[in-house]
Design a protein around this motif. Structure first.
Motif, short mmCIF file in Angstrom:
data_model
loop_
_atom_site.label_atom_id
_atom_site.label_comp_id
_atom_site.label_asym_id
_atom_site.label_seq_id
_atom_site.Cartn_x
_atom_site.Cartn_y
_atom_site.Cartn_z
N ARG A 42 -6.71 -34.04 -123.99
CA ARG A 42 -6.42 -35.47 -124.14
C ARG A 42 -7.66 -36.22 -124.61
NH1 ARG A 42 -3.58 -39.24 -125.85
NH2 ARG A 42 -3.33 -41.07 -124.56
N LEU A 43 -8.81 -35.88 -124.05
CA LEU A 43 -10.05 -36.53 -124.48
C LEU A 43 -10.31 -36.26 -125.96
CD1 LEU A 43 -12.43 -35.66 -121.48
CD2 LEU A 43 -11.34 -37.86 -121.95
N ALA A 44 -10.28 -35.00 -126.34
CA ALA A 44 -10.55 -34.64 -127.73
C ALA A 44 -9.52 -35.24 -128.67
CB ALA A 44 -10.59 -33.12 -127.89
N GLU A 45 -8.26 -35.22 -128.27
CA GLU A 45 -7.19 -35.77 -129.10
C GLU A 45 -7.40 -37.28 -129.31
OE1 GLU A 45 -2.55 -34.86 -129.14
OE2 GLU A 45 -3.18 -35.92 -127.33
N PHE A 46 -7.75 -37.98 -128.25
CA PHE A 46 -7.95 -39.43 -128.38
C PHE A 46 -9.14 -39.73 -129.27
CE2 PHE A 46 -8.58 -43.82 -127.37
CZ PHE A 46 -7.31 -44.27 -127.07
N ARG A 47 -10.23 -38.95 -129.10
CA ARG A 47 -11.40 -39.15 -129.95
C ARG A 47 -11.06 -38.91 -131.42
NH1 ARG A 47 -14.57 -35.77 -132.26
NH2 ARG A 47 -14.05 -34.01 -130.93
N HIS A 48 -10.29 -37.86 -131.69
CA HIS A 48 -9.89 -37.58 -133.08
C HIS A 48 -9.06 -38.71 -133.64
CE1 HIS A 48 -11.27 -33.45 -133.87
NE2 HIS A 48 -11.16 -33.29 -132.57
N LYS A 49 -8.15 -39.26 -132.85
CA LYS A 49 -7.31 -40.36 -133.32
C LYS A 49 -8.13 -41.60 -133.66
CE LYS A 49 -2.99 -39.09 -131.07
NZ LYS A 49 -2.02 -39.42 -130.02
N THR A 50 -9.24 -41.80 -132.96
CA THR A 50 -10.08 -42.96 -133.23
C THR A 50 -11.06 -42.71 -134.37
OG1 THR A 50 -11.72 -42.33 -131.56
CG2 THR A 50 -9.94 -43.78 -130.84
N GLY A 51 -11.12 -41.46 -134.83
CA GLY A 51 -11.98 -41.13 -135.97
C GLY A 51 -13.45 -40.98 -135.62
N LEU A 52 -13.76 -40.84 -134.35
CA LEU A 52 -15.15 -40.69 -133.93
C LEU A 52 -15.53 -39.21 -133.85
CD1 LEU A 52 -15.17 -43.33 -131.05
CD2 LEU A 52 -16.28 -43.55 -133.28
N THR A 53 -16.81 -38.94 -134.06
CA THR A 53 -17.32 -37.60 -133.86
C THR A 53 -17.83 -37.48 -132.42
OG1 THR A 53 -19.59 -38.15 -134.48
CG2 THR A 53 -18.09 -37.48 -136.27
N GLN A 54 -18.05 -36.26 -131.99
CA GLN A 54 -18.64 -36.05 -130.67
C GLN A 54 -20.01 -36.72 -130.60
OE1 GLN A 54 -18.60 -31.79 -130.10
NE2 GLN A 54 -16.58 -31.85 -129.14
N ALA A 55 -20.77 -36.64 -131.67
CA ALA A 55 -22.11 -37.25 -131.70
C ALA A 55 -22.03 -38.77 -131.55
CB ALA A 55 -22.82 -36.88 -132.99
N GLU A 56 -21.03 -39.38 -132.17
CA GLU A 56 -20.87 -40.84 -132.06
C GLU A 56 -20.49 -41.24 -130.64
OE1 GLU A 56 -19.46 -41.96 -136.61
OE2 GLU A 56 -18.00 -41.08 -135.23
N VAL A 57 -19.60 -40.49 -130.03
CA VAL A 57 -19.22 -40.76 -128.63
C VAL A 57 -20.44 -40.58 -127.73
CG1 VAL A 57 -17.77 -40.05 -126.69
CG2 VAL A 57 -16.79 -40.22 -128.98
N ALA A 58 -21.18 -39.52 -127.96
CA ALA A 58 -22.38 -39.24 -127.16
C ALA A 58 -23.38 -40.38 -127.26
CB ALA A 58 -23.02 -37.93 -127.62
N LYS A 59 -23.60 -40.88 -128.46
CA LYS A 59 -24.55 -41.99 -128.64
C LYS A 59 -24.09 -43.22 -127.86
CE LYS A 59 -26.93 -44.64 -132.19
NZ LYS A 59 -27.12 -44.85 -133.62
#
Length: 101
Positions: A42-59
């Motif tokens: 669910r976390l990864a799916e939501f991040r993908h839907k928002t168009g963010l990368t893992q690096a962007e979320v991490a920042k």
């Protein structure tokens, strides 16, 4: 000399997870881990839907990309504060719910 642009082929996450779930070994492990894997997907799916990368979320969370990768892989059991911070980083709000089994 050619000035070709390098492109990366991406696969939609929903299609990728559907493919993984066809694999009996993956499906058995997914079911064994149950809610942890459901949350991770669910976390990864939501991040993908928002168009963010893992690096962007991490920042946005002031952490590392590898910490986000661990969250999204189900390898860690995050606390509510971490989940709330992740939700905020992807422009969402955390909602915790109990359902009858």
């Amino acid at each position: 000399m050619s000035n070709k642009t390098k492109t990366t082929k991406t696969i939609p996450f929903g299609r990728l997870s559907a493919e993984w779930k066809k694999d009996p070994a993956f499906r058995a492990e997914y079911e064994r881990l149950g809610p942890v894997m459901e949350l991770a997907f669910r976390l990864a799916e939501f991040r993908h839907k928002t168009g963010l990368t893992q690096a962007e979320v991490a920042k946005r969370m002031k952490t590392t990309q590898s910490a986000i990768a661990r969250l999204e892989s189900g390898k860690v059991d995050p606390g509510l504060k971490t989940l709330a911070a992740y939700a905020e980083a992807v422009g969402a709000r955390l909602k915790v719910d109990l359902v009858a089994s």
